[in-house]
Design a protein around this motif. Structure first.
Motif, PDB file in Angstrom:
ATOM      1  N   GLU A 126       0.824  -1.204   0.000  1.00 32.48           N
ATOM      2  CA  GLU A 126       0.000   0.000   0.000  1.00 32.48           C
ATOM      3  C   GLU A 126       0.867   1.266   0.000  1.00 32.48           C
ATOM      4  O   GLU A 126       0.529   2.248  -0.652  1.00 32.48           O
ATOM      5  CB  GLU A 126      -0.922  -0.002   1.222  1.00 32.48           C
ATOM      6  N   TRP A 129       2.232   1.670  -3.494  1.00 32.70           N
ATOM      7  CA  TRP A 129       1.144   2.000  -4.428  1.00 32.70           C
ATOM      8  C   TRP A 129       0.817   3.491  -4.367  1.00 32.70           C
ATOM      9  O   TRP A 129       0.549   4.122  -5.385  1.00 32.70           O
ATOM     10  CB  TRP A 129      -0.090   1.165  -4.108  1.00 32.70           C
ATOM     11  N   LYS A 130       0.859   4.049  -3.178  1.00 31.48           N
ATOM     12  CA  LYS A 130       0.562   5.475  -3.023  1.00 31.48           C
ATOM     13  C   LYS A 130       1.706   6.360  -3.531  1.00 31.48           C
ATOM     14  O   LYS A 130       1.471   7.515  -3.880  1.00 31.48           O
ATOM     15  CB  LYS A 130       0.287   5.797  -1.552  1.00 31.48           C
TER      16      LYS A 130
END
Length: 152
Positions: A126, A129-130
């Motif tokens: 995550e 991904w950001k």
């Protein structure tokens, strides 16, 4: 490997860096072939126009009364044949470069689209991904490679 790709942080794994470097290399190859194709296109066009102007001024105009005389004058000067071969050779080279350019463009866009399609696999966590937009911005700014959308 490109320095800007090497300098990416740890949230971009080594396989992703290799893919990014490959797309950069293919983009450079594509741009180089595009420039070379443009140069040969312009050169063959200009040389073709000059050759046609020469033929008109020095062969067609003075000897227009007889096709045989035009042919004889053209064939008598060996430089006419050489110049014609140069023009046609340059045109053939331009066509050859066009095929290579199309192939390089296909390879480049295929790899670029693969990176876009596999972005969820390349940036699994995550956090990464950001942060992937930083990689996209760097690629767009430094190399003019758009990884936001698949269309050209």
């Amino acid at each position: 490997m490109e320095m800007s790709v090497i300098m990416l942080e740890d949230w971009t794994d080594q396989a992703t860096k290799v893919m990014l470097n490959n797309v950069i290399d293919r983009k450079k190859k594509f741009d180089k072939l595009k420039k070379k194709h443009f140069q040969t296109s312009v050169s063959s066009f200009i040389l073709g126009l000059l050759f046609m102007a020469y033929l008109y001024q020095f062969i067609l105009k003075p000897y227009s009364y007889s096709f045989f005389d035009m042919y004889s004058v053209f064939v008598d000067d060996f430089m006419n044949l050489i110049y014609m071969l140069v023009v046609f050779g340059l045109y053939g080279y331009m066509l050859f470069l066009k095929k290579k350019l199309d192939k390089a463009e296909t390879e480049y866009h295929a790899l670029r689209c693969e990176i876009i399609d596999r972005s969820k696999d390349l940036w699994k966590h995550e956090d990464s991904w950001k942060k992937r937009h930083k990689v996209y911005e760097m690629m767009k700014k430094n190399y003019d490679i758009n990884l936001y959308h698949e269309n050209k």
